[in-house]
Scaffold this active site. Structure first.
Site, mmCIF file in Angstrom:
data_model
loop_
_atom_site.group_PDB
_atom_site.id
_atom_site.type_symbol
_atom_site.label_atom_id
_atom_site.label_comp_id
_atom_site.label_asym_id
_atom_site.label_seq_id
_atom_site.Cartn_x
_atom_site.Cartn_y
_atom_site.Cartn_z
ATOM 1 N N ASP A 66 -13.097 -1.508 -14.790
ATOM 2 C CA ASP A 66 -11.838 -1.805 -15.465
ATOM 3 C C ASP A 66 -11.584 -3.305 -15.327
ATOM 4 O O ASP A 66 -12.202 -3.979 -14.491
ATOM 5 C CB ASP A 66 -10.719 -0.991 -14.796
ATOM 6 C CG ASP A 66 -9.351 -1.249 -15.398
ATOM 7 O OD1 ASP A 66 -9.270 -1.475 -16.613
ATOM 8 O OD2 ASP A 66 -8.373 -1.255 -14.630
ATOM 9 N N ASP B 25 -8.385 1.265 -11.305
ATOM 10 C CA ASP B 25 -7.223 1.535 -10.447
ATOM 11 C C ASP B 25 -6.266 2.545 -11.061
ATOM 12 O O ASP B 25 -5.236 2.868 -10.460
ATOM 13 C CB ASP B 25 -6.481 0.230 -10.124
ATOM 14 C CG ASP B 25 -5.911 -0.436 -11.374
ATOM 15 O OD1 ASP B 25 -6.527 -0.318 -12.450
ATOM 16 O OD2 ASP B 25 -4.860 -1.090 -11.270
#
Length: 227
Positions: free
Chosen positions: A23, A194
């Site tokens: 990410d 996350d």
């Protein structure tokens, strides 16, 4: 004894992690949600806190990150929303408020992982204002004046952005697209994000996952996982 032999056999035949999908916000760079709110308020969006999300955007902002509208469409609609004409630069300034810092430890680890033979790709929900920054030398200069500046492209084998693909996490389609495009096997792939919803989708597809707290140091945990 039989249990020990079985354990050794499982270790021998367990698939090795060969591929890493990262990410961007909260992992590669530190997210600055409060800074973004302040910047959007600066350019006239008084209810920025209600309209913006720390992770997944909706409405006008989600349309931009989902590739449904262009930067010009966004600039024009946001101008109408705030009641004054905004420039591309003002919109970029506000969006880049989400970029708090690019920790050097993250950049060093990405280069190290690639040097060790891991194929590394990025998968991010984002928009063209942020991708313009990511593709520029400004990426590695953010908040640190490191020289020379290098674009994000230098740290990954490929970058996948929601605004280009017209798909967004946590939908399964964007994960399947990356797996197919890269020829990745889920059992040989680790996804680092996350966002719990994003990680949950990846896990359903058989991808290994690591979910560090946003803006935390993931360089140690990823090594623990790869061992």
């Amino acid at each position: 004894m039989e249990t020990q032999v079985l354990a050794r056999k499982l270790c021998i035949f367990a698939p090795m992690i060969k591929n890493l999908i990262f990410d961007m916000g909260g992992v590669v760079f530190s997210l600055g949600y409060e800074q973004a709110i302040r910047r959007f308020e600066e350019i006239g969006l008084s209810d920025a806190r209600r309209l913006l999300d720390p992770c997944v955007q909706t409405g006008l902002f989600g349309d931009l990150e989902g590739g449904l509208i262009s930067c010009e469409d966004f600039r024009r609609e946001l101008s109408s929303l705030v009641g004054k004409e905004l420039s591309w630069q003002e919109c970029a300034y506000a969006w880049k408020g989400y970029i708090l810092d690019v920790p050097q430890r993250n950049l060093d680890k990405l280069l190290e992982l690639r040097s060790r033979g891991y194929r590394t790709v990025l998968l991010s929900n984002t928009n063209p204002f942020i991708t313009a920054w990511a593709h520029s030398p400004e990426f590695s200069l953010t908040a640190s004046d490191r020289e020379p500046g290098r674009p994000m492209d230098d740290y990954f084998d490929h970058l996948y952005f929601s605004c280009d693909l017209k798909m967004m996490k946590p939908g399964e389609a964007i994960f399947r697209h990356v797996l197919d495009a890269e020829g990745f096997l889920p059992e040989e792939t680790l996804f680092i994000d996350d966002g719990e919803r994003n990680v949950a989708t990846a896990a359903r597809l058989g991808i290994h996952t690591l979910c560090p707290q946003g803006n935390s140091d993931w360089t140690g945990p990823i090594e623990d996982y790869l061992k």
